[in-house]
Design a protein around this motif. Structure first.
Motif, mmCIF file in Angstrom:
data_model
loop_
_atom_site.group_PDB
_atom_site.id
_atom_site.type_symbol
_atom_site.label_atom_id
_atom_site.label_comp_id
_atom_site.label_asym_id
_atom_site.label_seq_id
_atom_site.Cartn_x
_atom_site.Cartn_y
_atom_site.Cartn_z
ATOM 1 N N LEU A 236 0.817 -1.211 0.000
ATOM 2 C CA LEU A 236 0.000 0.000 0.000
ATOM 3 C C LEU A 236 0.852 1.263 0.000
ATOM 4 O O LEU A 236 1.830 1.372 0.736
ATOM 5 C CB LEU A 236 -0.913 -0.004 1.234
ATOM 6 N N GLU A 237 0.447 2.202 -0.850
ATOM 7 C CA GLU A 237 1.102 3.498 -0.857
ATOM 8 C C GLU A 237 0.019 4.558 -0.679
ATOM 9 O O GLU A 237 -1.001 4.539 -1.364
ATOM 10 C CB GLU A 237 1.823 3.701 -2.195
ATOM 11 N N LEU A 245 -5.792 12.888 -0.832
ATOM 12 C CA LEU A 245 -5.066 11.712 -0.407
ATOM 13 C C LEU A 245 -5.445 10.595 -1.368
ATOM 14 O O LEU A 245 -6.623 10.320 -1.572
ATOM 15 C CB LEU A 245 -5.538 11.362 1.012
ATOM 16 N N SER A 246 -4.466 9.975 -1.984
ATOM 17 C CA SER A 246 -4.833 8.862 -2.850
ATOM 18 C C SER A 246 -4.176 7.574 -2.382
ATOM 19 O O SER A 246 -3.134 7.591 -1.720
ATOM 20 C CB SER A 246 -4.509 9.154 -4.312
ATOM 21 N N LEU A 247 -4.817 6.471 -2.718
ATOM 22 C CA LEU A 247 -4.334 5.165 -2.301
ATOM 23 C C LEU A 247 -3.870 4.396 -3.532
ATOM 24 O O LEU A 247 -4.568 4.378 -4.549
ATOM 25 C CB LEU A 247 -5.460 4.358 -1.654
ATOM 26 N N VAL A 248 -2.705 3.805 -3.431
ATOM 27 C CA VAL A 248 -2.206 2.995 -4.532
ATOM 28 C C VAL A 248 -1.883 1.617 -3.970
ATOM 29 O O VAL A 248 -1.193 1.511 -2.957
ATOM 30 C CB VAL A 248 -0.949 3.640 -5.164
ATOM 31 N N TRP A 249 -2.435 0.600 -4.573
ATOM 32 C CA TRP A 249 -2.221 -0.765 -4.101
ATOM 33 C C TRP A 249 -1.452 -1.534 -5.162
ATOM 34 O O TRP A 249 -1.941 -1.713 -6.266
ATOM 35 C CB TRP A 249 -3.570 -1.428 -3.802
ATOM 36 N N GLN A 250 -0.256 -1.918 -4.831
ATOM 37 C CA GLN A 250 0.608 -2.641 -5.761
ATOM 38 C C GLN A 250 0.673 -1.957 -7.127
ATOM 39 O O GLN A 250 0.493 -2.579 -8.169
ATOM 40 C CB GLN A 250 0.145 -4.087 -5.896
ATOM 41 N N GLY A 251 0.902 -0.639 -7.069
ATOM 42 C CA GLY A 251 1.069 0.132 -8.300
ATOM 43 C C GLY A 251 -0.218 0.540 -8.968
ATOM 44 O O GLY A 251 -0.201 1.276 -9.946
ATOM 45 N N ARG A 252 -1.365 0.049 -8.437
ATOM 46 C CA ARG A 252 -2.644 0.376 -9.075
ATOM 47 C C ARG A 252 -3.411 1.353 -8.191
ATOM 48 O O ARG A 252 -3.582 1.117 -6.996
ATOM 49 C CB ARG A 252 -3.453 -0.911 -9.228
ATOM 50 N N THR A 310 0.193 -2.069 8.058
ATOM 51 C CA THR A 310 0.349 -2.059 6.608
ATOM 52 C C THR A 310 -0.988 -1.875 5.902
ATOM 53 O O THR A 310 -1.042 -1.495 4.759
ATOM 54 C CB THR A 310 0.962 -3.386 6.115
ATOM 55 N N ASP A 311 -2.093 -2.136 6.614
ATOM 56 C CA ASP A 311 -3.395 -2.039 5.961
ATOM 57 C C ASP A 311 -4.324 -1.047 6.653
ATOM 58 O O ASP A 311 -5.514 -1.035 6.425
ATOM 59 C CB ASP A 311 -4.059 -3.416 5.937
ATOM 60 N N PHE A 312 -3.769 -0.221 7.511
ATOM 61 C CA PHE A 312 -4.627 0.644 8.306
ATOM 62 C C PHE A 312 -4.055 2.062 8.370
ATOM 63 O O PHE A 312 -2.947 2.275 8.831
ATOM 64 C CB PHE A 312 -4.768 0.065 9.715
ATOM 65 N N VAL A 313 -4.840 3.023 7.867
ATOM 66 C CA VAL A 313 -4.388 4.410 7.869
ATOM 67 C C VAL A 313 -5.303 5.222 8.763
ATOM 68 O O VAL A 313 -6.518 5.259 8.564
ATOM 69 C CB VAL A 313 -4.419 5.003 6.438
ATOM 70 N N LYS A 314 -4.733 5.843 9.756
ATOM 71 C CA LYS A 314 -5.519 6.641 10.705
ATOM 72 C C LYS A 314 -5.497 8.088 10.218
ATOM 73 O O LYS A 314 -4.438 8.617 9.852
ATOM 74 C CB LYS A 314 -4.858 6.521 12.084
ATOM 75 N N ILE A 315 -6.678 8.696 10.201
ATOM 76 C CA ILE A 315 -6.764 10.070 9.697
ATOM 77 C C ILE A 315 -7.467 10.942 10.716
ATOM 78 O O ILE A 315 -8.576 10.638 11.167
ATOM 79 C CB ILE A 315 -7.541 10.110 8.366
ATOM 80 N N ASP A 316 -6.818 12.027 11.103
ATOM 81 C CA ASP A 316 -7.440 12.981 12.015
ATOM 82 C C ASP A 316 -7.352 14.360 11.395
ATOM 83 O O ASP A 316 -6.279 14.794 10.995
ATOM 84 C CB ASP A 316 -6.723 12.981 13.368
#
Lengths: 447, 261
Positions: A236-237, A245-252, A310-316
């Motif tokens: 995850l990126e 904010l964008s999410l990229v998973w394995q380059g996608r 690795t799979d959890f993003v906390k946003i405040d």
């Protein structure tokens, strides 16, 4: 020879005096029907490159060859005169761009439709809103039916509504097999619409090829200095760039359009975080804090993002109101790729419609049930399971008056939308000066 | 040479652009005013009255039909004076266009010449009314006014191309033109007859195309006689030279305009 010398001398003299190579030793080839993104920081030579390709300036050395009619959109509404009416400006601008009058006559309706200014076409342009002005300028330039369309960072000046409209039009161009050269600061757009990309840095070409690879090379560079942060963990990126904010998973890319962004409705206008001025004020391993000042509102937001697993993003997110303000709606949106087929909301689930409609479709609305959190999510179907991990977007300790909505976006966005909004009384609620919690939540990925 | 022809053809193909820019300039000048296009007529009319009043009653010269004598010179002069004073800034004031859009750069000064040509035509209509009011009966020679005016247009076009491009390199040009225009006004027999110029200087004096044209305009319109052929021939050559030099200079500078405005 005297006249000649007098004429030559100043040109050479000025050139040597301020010698600076905006661009040097850059070679590339673009095939018919390709969409090429050009990225790089300010001053990297992107605009100079496009200016040369459309003949506004000449290269000091080197050559290029273009086959086909080229239309350049280097600045929206260049040559518009504020005193003239929309109609007069369309014809004037058309003739500056070299569109024969007959062609403008034929396309006039289409231009007015795109610009959505039917009632105002006979009013002076000075009475137009920014959006109307931009749409009209864009419409004239793209309606000249070029073989090659050159676009320089024109989307950045408009709001999301405008951007997605333009992107829709650009996609139509793509579909009709035209060649497009596209400059944008917005790497998401580059990733989304370009096949290949060129990365310019201080006047040289540092990377070219597959758009996604070039973009990730660019973000790596940017991260060190600009308001861009990229967090990586496992596959995850998470990329933060100027209020999205964008999410990229394995380059996608999993997110679509602007990804996650916040927005406020004030006086009937949406003010999105992507239009604020952002700076990253704190960076640490696995997290960052960014601060954005809205340009047309007395409002500041602080986004604190942490990749806890690795799979959890906390946003405040906190909002600071600098002057008391009537706000009609405050919301946070997560736009996801159309590859997602199912939605989930507090335990319930359903299918996204296959087709995107002309307008936004509300699929599900949820309210706080007294629990610790509200949850919205998207799921892949069986076929796309490998490519799209499930994403859930949670709001922790939801306050009263919040709702969560699952939308299918309208046709030109082509996104699934998860959205939390604060319901305010009609006409807006007065918000006093102070610091408020805007959003405590998380994004979780389940491959 | 073939370069020149190709470029001329290119500009000719884009003549609608020159026309639209001229029309825009014309419209914009009068757009927000209450009397709108009426000003296009009112403005030169008021100007004429002021000039006629000043020169008839303050500078008292014993010349028959003096108001006409003055207007025949003044109207073409104003055409030149407007173009020359506005040309230096016509390119630099359109810097956004120059930097962002590719179009024949010549169209900017050319549109200025066309735009003020329209004002010139309006003033000419007023002049015809004055001629009728003064019961001046035009003769066949009056028809020569048209080719003479075209020579002036060629001359003005050359100057506009020259000034608009040179000013991109040296902003001094726009300062200089103001002063030169003032001097030029007095060096042209507009409010006085050429007979007031000492005979021995007249040959030199008439090298000034505006002096030569003014004298010729009066000959054909007011005095019903042919213009001096030598003077006209000389003026045609000078105007042609101005046109060729102006365009050559413009072409030389136009590739770097986007970098310098």
């Amino acid at each position: 020879m005297l006249v000649r010398e007098i004429l030559y001398a100043p040109i050479f003299w000025r050139r040597t005096k301020t010698e600076f190579w905006a661009l040097r030793g850059v070679s590339f080839e673009v095939g018919k029907g390709e969409t090429v993104g050009i990225i790089g920081k300010n001053g990297a030579g992107k605009s100079t490159l496009l200016k040369m390709l459309c003949g506004v300036t000449r290269p000091t050395e080197g050559t290029f060859k273009i086959e086909g009619r080229i239309s350049a959109l280097l600045e929206i509404g260049a040559g518009f005169h504020s005193e003239l009416t929309g109609r007069e400006n369309v014809y004037l601008n058309g003739s500056i761009l070299g569109i024969p009058k007959k062609e403008i006559d034929a396309k006039f309706g289409e231009i007015v439709d795109f610009a959505e200014i039917h009632d105002f076409i006979e009013s002076p342009v000075k009475t137009y809103s920014t959006g109307m002005f931009l749409r009209l300028g864009f419409a004239v330039a793209v309606n000249m039916d070029p073989d090659i369309l050159v676009i320089d960072e024109v989307l950045a000046v408009g709001d999301l509504q405008f951007q997605k409209k333009c992107i829709g039009r650009i996609k139509e161009f793509q579909a009709s097999g035209k060649t497009i050269l596209f400059i944008s600061h917005d790497i998401n757009y580059i990733r989304a619409i370009c096949d290949t990309a060129l990365y310019l840095k201080e006047g040289t070409l540092v990377a070219s090829g597959d758009a996604r690879e070039v973009v990730s090379r660019y973000t790596e560079d940017l991260e060190r200095e600009e308001a861009v942060v990229s967090l990586r963990s496992g596959g995850l990126e998470v990329v933060f760039e100027d209020g999205k904010l964008s999410l990229v998973w394995q380059g996608r890319p999993l997110t679509g359009g602007p990804g996650m962004y916040s927005t406020f409705l004030v006086n009937g206008h949406w003010h999105e975080s992507v239009l604020a001025r952002w700076e990253v004020i704190e960076r640490k391993p696995g997290g960052f804090m960014a601060r954005g000042r809205w340009q047309n509102l007395p409002l500041v937001q602080e986004w604190s993002v942490r990749m806890e697993r690795t799979d959890f993003v906390k946003i405040d997110i906190n909002t600071e109101i600098l002057e008391s303000l009537q706000i009609e709606n405050a919301s946070i949106n997560l736009m996801l790729d159309e590859g997602y087929r199912r939605w989930e909301a507090s335990g319930e689930s359903g299918d996204f419609p296959r087709e995107f409609a002309l307008d936004w479709q509300k699929l599900k609305v949820i309210f706080p049930d007294g629990g610790e959190k509200m949850n919205l999510g998207v799921l892949p179907d069986e076929a796309s399971r490998a490519k799209y991990p499930a994403v859930s977007f949670a709001l922790l300790r939801p306050p009263e008056g919040v709702n969560g909505v699952v939308h299918n976006s309208e046709r030109s966005f082509m996104c699934r939308n998860l959205h939390y909004a604060l319901l305010l009384p009609p006409g807006g609620g007065k918000i006093d000066v102070g610091k408020y919690t805007f959003f405590n939540g998380s994004i979780e990925i389940a491959p | 040479m073939s370069d020149f022809i190709q470029e001329a053809a290119n500009i000719w193909r884009r003549r609608d652009l020159v026309w639209n820019l001229a029309l825009k300039g014309f419209k914009v000048r009068y757009k927000s005013s209450a009397l709108a296009l009426l000003w296009a007529v009112l403005n030169p009319l008021l100007m004429m009255f002021i000039f006629v009043a000043v020169f008839s009653y303050v500078v008292r010269l014993k010349i028959p039909n003096y108001p006409l004598f003055l207007l025949i010179a003044l109207i073409p002069w104003q055409y030149l004076s407007h173009c020359v004073s506005l040309s230096p800034t016509v390119v630099i004031s359109n810097s956004v266009l120059i930097k962002k859009v590719m179009f024949p750069r010549e169209s900017l000064p050319l549109s200025l010449v066309v735009e003020h040509g329209l004002s010139f035509l309006i003033s000419l209509c007023l002049l015809i009314i004055f001629l009728i009011a003064y019961r001046i009966r035009p003769t066949g020679w009056a028809a020569l006014f048209i080719p003479l005016a075209l020579v002036q247009v060629m001359f003005i076009t050359g100057l506009s191309l020259l000034l608009s491009s040179l000013n991109v390199l040296y902003r001094d040009v726009q300062q200089l033109t103001e002063v030169v225009l003032l001097l030029w006004f007095y060096a042209t027999p507009i409010f006085y007859p050429i007979s007031m110029v000492p005979e021995k200087f007249q040959g030199w004096y008439l090298i000034n195309p505006m002096a030569a044209l003014t004298v010729s305009y009066r000959d054909v319109l007011l005095y019903a006689k042919p213009p001096d052929l030598f003077v006209v021939g000389q003026t045609v050559l000078i105007s042609l030279a101005a046109f060729v030099i102006g365009w050559a200079v413009f072409r030389r500078i136009s590739p770097v305009m986007a970098d310098m405005v």
